[in-house]
Design a protein around this motif. Structure first.
Motif, PDB file in Angstrom:
ATOM      1  N   ARG A 188      34.519  36.132  41.684  1.00 45.61           N
ATOM      2  CA  ARG A 188      35.515  35.096  41.383  1.00 45.61           C
ATOM      3  C   ARG A 188      36.583  35.630  40.421  1.00 45.61           C
ATOM      4  O   ARG A 188      37.786  35.402  40.604  1.00 45.61           O
ATOM      5  N   GLY A 189      36.136  36.353  39.399  1.00 48.20           N
ATOM      6  CA  GLY A 189      37.085  36.893  38.433  1.00 48.20           C
ATOM      7  C   GLY A 189      38.009  37.934  39.047  1.00 48.20           C
ATOM      8  O   GLY A 189      39.219  37.938  38.791  1.00 48.20           O
ATOM      9  N   LEU A 190      37.450  38.804  39.884  1.00 54.78           N
ATOM     10  CA  LEU A 190      38.260  39.844  40.513  1.00 54.78           C
ATOM     11  C   LEU A 190      39.206  39.268  41.548  1.00 54.78           C
ATOM     12  O   LEU A 190      40.345  39.734  41.697  1.00 54.78           O
ATOM     13  N   ASP A 191      38.773  38.251  42.291  1.00 57.45           N
ATOM     14  CA  ASP A 191      39.660  37.598  43.249  1.00 57.45           C
ATOM     15  C   ASP A 191      40.875  37.008  42.540  1.00 57.45           C
ATOM     16  O   ASP A 191      42.004  37.096  43.026  1.00 57.45           O
ATOM     17  N   ALA A 192      40.618  36.401  41.383  1.00 54.18           N
ATOM     18  CA  ALA A 192      41.717  35.808  40.622  1.00 54.18           C
ATOM     19  C   ALA A 192      42.644  36.883  40.069  1.00 54.18           C
ATOM     20  O   ALA A 192      43.869  36.730  40.066  1.00 54.18           O
ATOM     21  N   TRP A 193      42.057  37.995  39.601  1.00 57.47           N
ATOM     22  CA  TRP A 193      42.861  39.071  39.027  1.00 57.47           C
ATOM     23  C   TRP A 193      43.666  39.812  40.086  1.00 57.47           C
ATOM     24  O   TRP A 193      44.835  40.154  39.876  1.00 57.47           O
ATOM     25  N   LEU A 194      43.044  40.065  41.247  1.00 54.51           N
ATOM     26  CA  LEU A 194      43.732  40.779  42.320  1.00 54.51           C
ATOM     27  C   LEU A 194      44.778  39.913  43.010  1.00 54.51           C
ATOM     28  O   LEU A 194      45.792  40.422  43.492  1.00 54.51           O
ATOM     29  N   GLY A 195      44.517  38.613  43.059  1.00 52.04           N
ATOM     30  CA  GLY A 195      45.374  37.733  43.834  1.00 52.04           C
ATOM     31  C   GLY A 195      44.793  37.543  45.221  1.00 52.04           C
ATOM     32  O   GLY A 195      44.148  38.457  45.764  1.00 52.04           O
ATOM     33  N   ALA A 196      45.016  36.387  45.795  1.00 56.51           N
ATOM     34  CA  ALA A 196      44.394  36.050  47.077  1.00 56.51           C
ATOM     35  C   ALA A 196      44.756  37.038  48.180  1.00 56.51           C
ATOM     36  O   ALA A 196      43.903  37.455  48.974  1.00 56.51           O
ATOM     37  N   GLU A 197      46.014  37.460  48.240  1.00 55.94           N
ATOM     38  CA  GLU A 197      46.463  38.337  49.329  1.00 55.94           C
ATOM     39  C   GLU A 197      45.834  39.719  49.246  1.00 55.94           C
ATOM     40  O   GLU A 197      45.268  40.227  50.224  1.00 55.94           O
ATOM     41  N   LEU A 198      45.898  40.345  48.073  1.00 57.08           N
ATOM     42  CA  LEU A 198      45.338  41.693  47.921  1.00 57.08           C
ATOM     43  C   LEU A 198      43.833  41.666  48.062  1.00 57.08           C
ATOM     44  O   LEU A 198      43.237  42.560  48.671  1.00 57.08           O
ATOM     45  N   SER A 199      43.204  40.639  47.513  1.00 57.66           N
ATOM     46  CA  SER A 199      41.750  40.515  47.625  1.00 57.66           C
ATOM     47  C   SER A 199      41.325  40.434  49.085  1.00 57.66           C
ATOM     48  O   SER A 199      40.371  41.104  49.504  1.00 57.66           O
ATOM     49  N   ALA A 200      42.013  39.614  49.864  1.00 61.81           N
ATOM     50  CA  ALA A 200      41.694  39.473  51.283  1.00 61.81           C
ATOM     51  C   ALA A 200      41.903  40.779  52.037  1.00 61.81           C
ATOM     52  O   ALA A 200      41.115  41.147  52.915  1.00 61.81           O
ATOM     53  N   SER A 208      49.822  52.177  41.551  1.00 58.65           N
ATOM     54  CA  SER A 208      50.732  51.397  42.378  1.00 58.65           C
ATOM     55  C   SER A 208      50.291  49.963  42.557  1.00 58.65           C
ATOM     56  O   SER A 208      51.103  49.091  42.779  1.00 58.65           O
ATOM     57  N   ASN A 209      49.009  49.692  42.483  1.00 58.46           N
ATOM     58  CA  ASN A 209      48.563  48.305  42.617  1.00 58.46           C
ATOM     59  C   ASN A 209      47.239  48.097  41.899  1.00 58.46           C
ATOM     60  O   ASN A 209      46.603  49.047  41.430  1.00 58.46           O
ATOM     61  N   ARG A 210      46.857  46.848  41.817  1.00 60.74           N
ATOM     62  CA  ARG A 210      45.639  46.522  41.086  1.00 60.74           C
ATOM     63  C   ARG A 210      44.385  46.995  41.810  1.00 60.74           C
ATOM     64  O   ARG A 210      43.346  47.169  41.183  1.00 60.74           O
ATOM     65  N   GLY A 211      44.476  47.189  43.116  1.00 58.74           N
ATOM     66  CA  GLY A 211      43.335  47.705  43.862  1.00 58.74           C
ATOM     67  C   GLY A 211      42.931  49.086  43.375  1.00 58.74           C
ATOM     68  O   GLY A 211      41.744  49.380  43.218  1.00 58.74           O
ATOM     69  N   GLN A 212      43.917  49.952  43.115  1.00 62.65           N
ATOM     70  CA  GLN A 212      43.624  51.287  42.604  1.00 62.65           C
ATOM     71  C   GLN A 212      43.030  51.228  41.202  1.00 62.65           C
ATOM     72  O   GLN A 212      42.098  51.971  40.876  1.00 62.65           O
ATOM     73  N   LYS A 213      43.580  50.347  40.373  1.00 62.77           N
ATOM     74  CA  LYS A 213      43.046  50.185  39.027  1.00 62.77           C
ATOM     75  C   LYS A 213      41.591  49.712  39.083  1.00 62.77           C
ATOM     76  O   LYS A 213      40.747  50.188  38.327  1.00 62.77           O
ATOM     77  N   LEU A 214      41.321  48.759  39.974  1.00 57.82           N
ATOM     78  CA  LEU A 214      39.960  48.236  40.105  1.00 57.82           C
ATOM     79  C   LEU A 214      38.993  49.332  40.527  1.00 57.82           C
ATOM     80  O   LEU A 214      37.886  49.454  39.962  1.00 57.82           O
ATOM     81  N   PHE A 215      39.390  50.142  41.493  1.00 60.73           N
ATOM     82  CA  PHE A 215      38.510  51.215  41.969  1.00 60.73           C
ATOM     83  C   PHE A 215      38.225  52.211  40.852  1.00 60.73           C
ATOM     84  O   PHE A 215      37.096  52.683  40.693  1.00 60.73           O
ATOM     85  N   LEU A 216      39.253  52.533  40.055  1.00 63.83           N
ATOM     86  CA  LEU A 216      39.076  53.471  38.952  1.00 63.83           C
ATOM     87  C   LEU A 216      38.102  52.915  37.914  1.00 63.83           C
ATOM     88  O   LEU A 216      37.193  53.622  37.451  1.00 63.83           O
TER      89      LEU A 216
END
Length: 254
Positions: free
Chosen positions: A233-245, A4-12
């Motif tokens: 820095r790379g993950l913040d850019a990939w996730l986007g400022a809102e999701l990263s925060a 559903s979102n990049r956060g789940q992909k990142l965790f996986l």
């Protein structure tokens, strides 16, 4: 499979890298290697706790720095719950891997396969396979216990520092948590596996090998600090400022 979102992909992705490196470190950790001989230089002839000669490390230490980086990144974005989940998952899969290693050892070897390595200096492939993959229960117990204790201490120190510094000083919480947690990890695994285990190492040998392994891990953690900054820095850019925060805020509050 869609997420559903990049956060789940990142965790996986982080979980897969973390678990793979943890299992590999356990499997190759049975080998003790000499630093000077590996580098092709004269022995340093160090003297530590009455032990002299070449600096000795477990081969598993080569991969633990990757585990440190993954732990800190998961801590940063997914907090205590994330680290706790992947730590227990790693322990389960480490035990799962060793269970099947023991099962493979118990299988009757093909007669032709036993001698297939003679030309390479391995007269009995079954014995070699059993010796490499059939780590004793003391070694497995020491590794798993040390891993869990180290992870619990690491995440506790990481968040204690984070509460006092906020989003600043990533290097302090990443390095500080490793400095403390790896004292426990380095001492526990060798004590259980080799002191109270069947090899009965002397206390001097235990402390000497634990010390050089600890120093290596600390040096590696310090050297990899720029990698943590680059990944953030790379993950913040990939996730986007809102999701990263959002992820960081939940991680800090957990």
């Amino acid at each position: 499979m869609e997420f559903s979102n990049r956060g789940q992909k990142l965790f996986l992705i982080l979980t897969a890298i973390f678990v793979a490196n943890a299992i590999l470190a356990e499997l190759i950790g049975v080998k003790i290697f000499s630093l000077e001989d590996t580098l092709g230089v004269q022995p340093f002839n160090w003297n530590l706790y009455g032990q002299t000669g070449s600096l000795s490390f477990t081969a598993g230490t080569l991969l633990w720095p990757v585990v440190f980086v993954m732990t800190d990144v998961i801590n940063e974005y997914f907090g205590r719950r994330g680290v706790r989940m992947i730590s227990w998952l790693a322990v389960f899969l480490i035990l799962y891997a060793f269970a099947f290693a023991f099962a493979a050892i118990a299988l009757a070897p093909a007669s032709w396969w036993v001698k297939v390595g003679e030309a390479q200096g391995v007269p009995d492939m079954q014995a070699a396979f059993a010796q490499i993959f059939g780590q004793g229960l003391w070694t497995i117990g020491g590794s798993v216990t040390a891993f869990l204790v180290g992870q619990i201490v690491d995440v506790g120190i990481f968040h204690a520092i984070r509460k006092r510094t906020g989003e600043k000083h990533i290097w302090l919480r990443a390095t500080g948590s490793t400095l403390v947690s790896q004292i426990f990890d380095s001492l526990i695994v060798l004590y259980i596996a080799f002191v109270i285990g069947p090899q009965h190492w002397s206390l001097g040998l235990w402390l000497a090998v634990a010390t050089v392994n600890y120093v290596y891990k600390v040096c590696a953690a310090v050297a990899l600090t720029p990698v943590i900054y680059a990944m953030r820095r790379g993950l913040d850019a990939w996730l986007g400022a809102e999701l990263s925060a959002q992820l960081k805020a939940k991680a800090a509050a957990a």
